[in-house]
Structure formats: C-alpha cells, structure tokens
Design an enzyme around this catalytic site. Structure first.
Site, short mmCIF file in Angstrom:
data_model
loop_
_atom_site.label_atom_id
_atom_site.label_comp_id
_atom_site.label_asym_id
_atom_site.label_seq_id
_atom_site.Cartn_x
_atom_site.Cartn_y
_atom_site.Cartn_z
N GLY A 64 0.82 -1.21 0.00
CA GLY A 64 0.00 0.00 0.00
C GLY A 64 0.85 1.26 0.00
O GLY A 64 1.93 1.31 -0.60
N SER A 65 0.40 2.27 0.73
CA SER A 65 1.03 3.60 0.66
C SER A 65 2.43 3.67 1.26
O SER A 65 3.14 4.64 1.02
CB SER A 65 0.13 4.64 1.34
OG SER A 65 -1.07 4.78 0.63
#
Length: 672
Positions: free
Chosen positions: A326-327
């Site tokens: 993810g981020s």
C-alpha cells in the site's frame, strides 16, 4: 571238543562283526561330527564370530549436547537439558534357553514398558520382536520415568542419557527461534537454518559385556567423546523483543485483527533487534495449537491437514510471505523521483480527486480532493494521483531498474530458511495503468523484510546493508568461533536524496497526519499504508494496515515496521499500526540509549506542565495545604494529626524547590 572249538569260533566271529559294526558306527558318527564341526568353524565361522561379538559388545551412542541460542546480550533463549531414551535389544531375547522362557521374557518387557510409557502393547511388541540388534522405543523421558523403568530390571532393556531441547521463555520469539523434532533436528527458524552448527558430533561407547550387560573384566572398552554443538548468538535484544511482543499483543486485542507482525531493525547495520508475530506458538510443544479451541480443530484433522496446519503455524510471515504494501511503498516512488531529478520536495501538484491513465480513471483514497500541495504534503496526504504522476515520469524501464536496485527482484539473503521474494508484474506486459498503481503500492507484493531493508537504506545515507539475525558462533566455554560482521550490499541512492526523504518522513509524523506515531523528545519519521487484501478475481474488504518508520530522523538508528492483518472497524494504518509503533518507539529508544532532543515547542510545553514545590516546612496544616493547592499540587499526610489546630509541617517530600509535574503528590510529615 571240536564242537566246542567250532562254537567258540562262531562266537568270536560274531563278536568281531559286532565290534566292526560298532566301530563303523562310531567312525560314521565321528565323521559326521567332524563334518559338522568343520561346517560351523569353517563355513559358518565368520558369521558366528560376528554374532558372538554382537551379543558380547555394547555399542552405545553418546549424544552431543545441542548448542545454546542466546540473544545479543547472552540471555539464554534455547537450551538443552538431560533426558533419557529407552532401548531394547531383540537379539538378547532370542537367546533364551527355551521358547517358553523367550515368550515370558518378551511379555515381561512388553507389559513393563507399555505400562510406564503409556504405549499400546502391540506397538511395543512390534519393536521388541523386530529383526534388529538395537531399537529405540521412546526418547525425551524424564529422570523419574527412567528410574521407574530401571527398577523393573527388564532383560534386554537399556536406558541412555541424551538431551532434550528446552525454551525457558516459552512463547518468546517462537517464529524467529523455531523448534526441533523429537531427535533434536531443527524444524524451523534459527534452529533449522543453523542446525549443522547447533547439532555437534555424537560420540560412542563400545565395550564387551556379559548377557546381563555388565562389563567383562577381560574385555575391552573404547570411548569416543561427543563434540557439543556451537552456541548461536542472535542480533535479537531480549528487552526490545519483549517490548515489541507486548505492544503487538495489545494492538491485536484493540483492533481485533487476525494477527499483528513487527520487525525492528538497526538502521545502520541491518541487524534484526526484534521480530514477532501474533499469535505465537510454544516451541516446547511445537505441535500444540495456541488455544484450546484450535487444538480441538487440530485433533479432528487428518494427518495431511495436521502437517499443513503445523507448517502454517510455524511459518514466519515477516520473511516467508508477501503482502501488498500500500502507501508505505510511496516512499520508494518518492525516492526514485528525487534521485532521478524528476521532482523536488518543494514542487507543487494539484489534486482534483482522480487522474486519467490510458482512458482509465484512478481515484485517490480520499473523497475530498487535496487541491494544491507540495511533494512533502502529498506524501503526508498519501495522495494517489501525485504518485501516479511521478510513476509515469519515472517510466517503466527506470522503475524496474530501481526495483532491482532496491532488491525487490531477489531475496535479501537473510540467514533464515525459505525466504520469499517480491511478486512483480511482468515488465514486458505491464502497461501504463499497471505502472501507475505500482507507484502507489498496489498491484505489487513484497516481503516485510524487503521493505524494511530498503527503507533502512534510505535512512543509512543510501547504503543498503544485508539483514542478518546472528552475530556470532561460540563454543561451550563462550569463546567466539566465528563472527558475522555487517555486510554492505551497495549504494542505492545519494546522501542528498537520503536526507530529503528523511525530512519528508519526519514531516509526515510531525505535521502530515500521522501524529499517532509521534514521540515527545524524539524525531520520528514514517509512512502509513492501507491496502485491501487480494482474493480470486479482485480484492476483499480485509486490509493490511501498516506503518514503517525510523528514529531519530537526523541520524536514524532504528527502523520499525508494524503490519496489522485484517483489523476490524477502523482500518487505516494511522489508527491501527502507527499507535503500536509509537508504543514501541517510546519504550525502545530510551533503552537503546538514544538521547531525547526536545524542540523549542516541546520544551515550552513541558515547562507549562511543570511546577515548583513550595517550602511548607514550619507552616500550619491549613497554610501548607493552601500553598500546595496554589502550586497545583496534591498532598498526602504521612504522619501527624491534621485535624488539630496545633498541627505543623515538620518535613516534606519532594523537597522545596523541586520541579515536578502539576497534579503530583507532596507528602507531608507533621508532629504526632
């Protein structure tokens, strides 16, 4: 007279025939005996000699003591204690005088052993009647059990001392340390990877004995001493590991997650200081499930499913599994773009909530557009469209080159069995949309150890180090046999880029929305991530919520990665993983001797919460209380009668002039 002589002659002839017959019979018998004797001595002589030697010789194994596993400060994490094994010599039972006696001795051994060892009679009989000279019935027995067997004085039964693996801290670091099989062979983790060093070399004791197993005075005895295994000194710090395990257990309880994982790494050397996963298992009983409910499920499984269950339970997901970062992966994209001069920390971007890539609309995670923002603010906002823009600037070829440079195309080489590697989309078939989503951490799967190693390299001035779990090997006297020094892999980015990304990471924690990881007095930096877990044909609602950070950001010493698997309710990494990392940082930074550095704002805030203890000695009780309340302090009378008008303060603690937190308690001592 002639008749008498003829009669005598007849008798003499008959006697001669009888003697001749007897002689012939004796000669025949002697010939048979000579032939038989020759058969046993010449034809079967070697075989019988071997059988006799086997019956008169006891060849006992002297098991080597398995090496100790220590933490970096020589705290014992895995040791070997004395245990006992019971053996049977089936050949000794077969030498009984009669079939009845043989069966009686066999039955005595079977009933005696099955009763004490709680084994099935048929199982013991199968071993006792096997066509072998020596067979092990059971191992890992306690001294009490061994003494009970010894008291029975069973024929052909022997006891030997060996070692049993013991983990004094129980569940502690179980996924890292691993466990051993019944014969002390490493099954998983460090126990498996360093098995050849830990095992040692077994010795032997060979001696001539009588039928009862007693040594013969005229026989021989040879003893070959065992060579104990080497001790393994881990990079793990028992105190740091303990803080981590408590923090992730609390995090799992709060988030109701399936599991929580954490990895703490020395940023400069890539030594692993802690590695923990919930739920843990007990390496002292590695085939028992963590809970009673799980154990009931396990008991009802087929043998094949049990093996699958155990392998999953022992598996270390921080090294042996991949996940969508993810981020947190946006740090990689930011670093590449800065290193290639494709952006700068002060460049401004405009986000209207989405971006078009090859006719496909990619949205930001936030329903509210971020509008105008700098790169630093975009990382703090975790704005997907900005990273799509950066990914397209970088281009596919350059992006994949950096994936190789950061080590995502191979394993890190950490000293642990069956390390996994990242799953990247095929470069030849990856299109613009694939590149865009990878740029913000989706459509790519990495191992936690790969991400932690790459981020540590950013904090280490751009120098990537090879992660490792063992510092040294030592002998039984504690002397170092081999040392494993930190190993530099390569320079992946410049020092300037490293400093710029570190500043951005610090901004994210201090001002960019991840204050849940902030620790007063320490410059903490990091990035959160929240990625839906893939399933067949798409993505599920479950998430991997994570945080990766370092401290202190002016000279990073520690890297912490926390991954929360499938939290319930609030799923954002800033609300699940970051608070857990904050707890870990709060505990381990002071322990590791990293000094606090308060900013002016922090110092002012601290001073506002402090007050000076007034001097109340000699004052009456009422005046003393008034002075303490004015200073915003609590009080407690330790001696004296405060109800009387004559009560005066004789002493106080803390003393006058001491700076303490407001609402602290001052203890009053008066005359009785």
């Amino acid at each position: 007279m002639n008749k008498d002589r003829a009669k005598v002659n007849q008798i003499t002839i008959k006697n001669r025939k009888r003697l001749l017959g007897a002689f012939a019979f004796i000669l025949f018998i002697m010939s048979v005996l000579c032939f038989r004797c020759g058969w046993w001595q010449i034809v079967k002589g070697e075989e019988l000699a071997d059988t006799a030697a086997a019956q008169q010789t006891r060849d006992s194994l002297v098991e080597a003591k398995r090496g100790v596993i220590y933490d970096r400060n020589k705290m014992e994490l895995a040791v070997s204690g004395t245990a006992y094994s019971v053996w049977v010599r089936p050949a000794d039972l077969k030498t009984a005088d009669s079939a009845n006696k043989k069966e009686d001795l066999t039955s005595e051994v079977i009933s005696g052993l099955s009763g004490i060892l709680e084994m099935d009679d048929d199982e013991v009989r199968e071993s006792v009647t096997a066509d072998q000279n020596l067979i092990k019935i059971e191992s890992g027995l306690s001294k009490e059990t061994a003494d009970r067997i010894r008291e029975l004085e069973l024929t052909a039964v022997e006891l030997s001392e060996d070692s049993k693996r013991f983990y004094p801290l129980g569940l502690f670091a179980s996924h890292l340390i691993g466990s051993v099989s019944d014969d002390n062979t490493g099954l998983a983790g460090i126990e498996a990877y360093y098995n050849r060093y830990l095992t040692g070399v077994s010795g032997r004791r060979i001696q001539n004995t009588d039928v009862s197993g007693n040594g013969l005075s005229y026989g021989f005895e040879e003893y070959y001493a065992a060579e104990d295994g080497l001790g393994v000194v881990l990079t793990i710090d028992e105190v740091v590991q303990n803080y981590v395990e408590k923090a992730i257990a609390s995090c799992q309880k709060k988030t109701q997650a399936d599991r929580v994982m954490c990895l703490v790494m020395d940023t400069e050397t890539a030594e692993i200081l802690a590695m923990a996963v919930t739920p843990e298992y007990d390496p002292n009983n590695p085939r028992e499930a963590p809970t009673e409910a799980e154990q009931k499920k396990l008991d009802s499984m087929s043998d094949k499913k049990k093996v699958d269950y155990w392998n999953k339970m022992w598996r270390n997901p921080l090294l042996q599994d991949t996940y969508e970062p993810g981020s947190t992966f946006k740090l990689m994209t930011t670093t590449i773009a800065l290193e290639e001069g494709l952006t700068s920390p002060s460049e401004t971007f405009y986000d209207n909530g989405s971006i078009d890539v090859s006719g496909e609309t990619l949205k930001c995670w936030s329903d509210v557009p971020h509008g105008k923002q700098t790169l630093e603010e975009a990382v703090g906002n975790s704005c997907n469209p900005v990273f799509v823009t950066l990914g397209l600037r970088i281009g596919k070829e350059r992006f994949y080159n950096y994936m190789e440079l950061f080590g995502y195309d191979s394993i890190t080489g950490i000293d642990y069995p069956s390390e996994a590697t990242a799953i990247l989309q095929n470069e030849d078939t990856a299109g613009p949309v694939d590149l865009a989503t990878m740029a913000y951490g989706h459509g790519i799967a990495v191992t936690p150890i790969q991400l932690a190693t790459a981020v540590s390299a950013i904090g280490n001035g751009g120098v990537m180090m090879k992660p490792h779990l063992v510092k040294e090997l030592v002998d039984s006297d504690g002397k170092t046999v081999r040392t494993f020094e930190p190993e530099e892999v390569r320079q992946i980015i410049s020092k300037q880029t490293s400093d710029e990304v570190c500043d951005i990471m610090e901004y994210v924690v201090s001002e960019g929305g991840v204050e849940t990881a902030y620790v007063e007095g320490y410059r903490v930096g990091g990035k959160t991530g929240t990625a839906n877990k893939p399933k067949a044909g798409g993505y599920s609602e479950d998430t991997y919520s994570s945080f990766i950070g370092m401290a202190p950001m002016n000279d990073p010493k520690v890297t912490v990665l926390v991954i929360v698997d499938s939290p319930v309710g609030i799923k954002y990494g800033s609300q699940t993983a970051a608070p857990c990392a904050q707890t870990i940082f709060k505990n381990i930074l002071p322990y590791l001797g990293i000094e606090t550095q308060y900013s002016d704002d922090e110092t002012e805030k601290i001073e506002k919460n402090k007050t000076t203890v007034p001097d109340i000695t000699g004052l009456s009780y009422k005046k003393a209380v008034s002075a303490l309340e004015k200073a915003e302090l609590k009080y407690k009378v330790q001696s004296g009668d405060s109800s009387g008008d004559s009560f005066k303060v004789k002493d106080q603690y803390p003393k006058a002039g001491t700076k303490v937190d407001k609402k602290s308690t001052v203890y009053i001592y008066g005359s009785k």
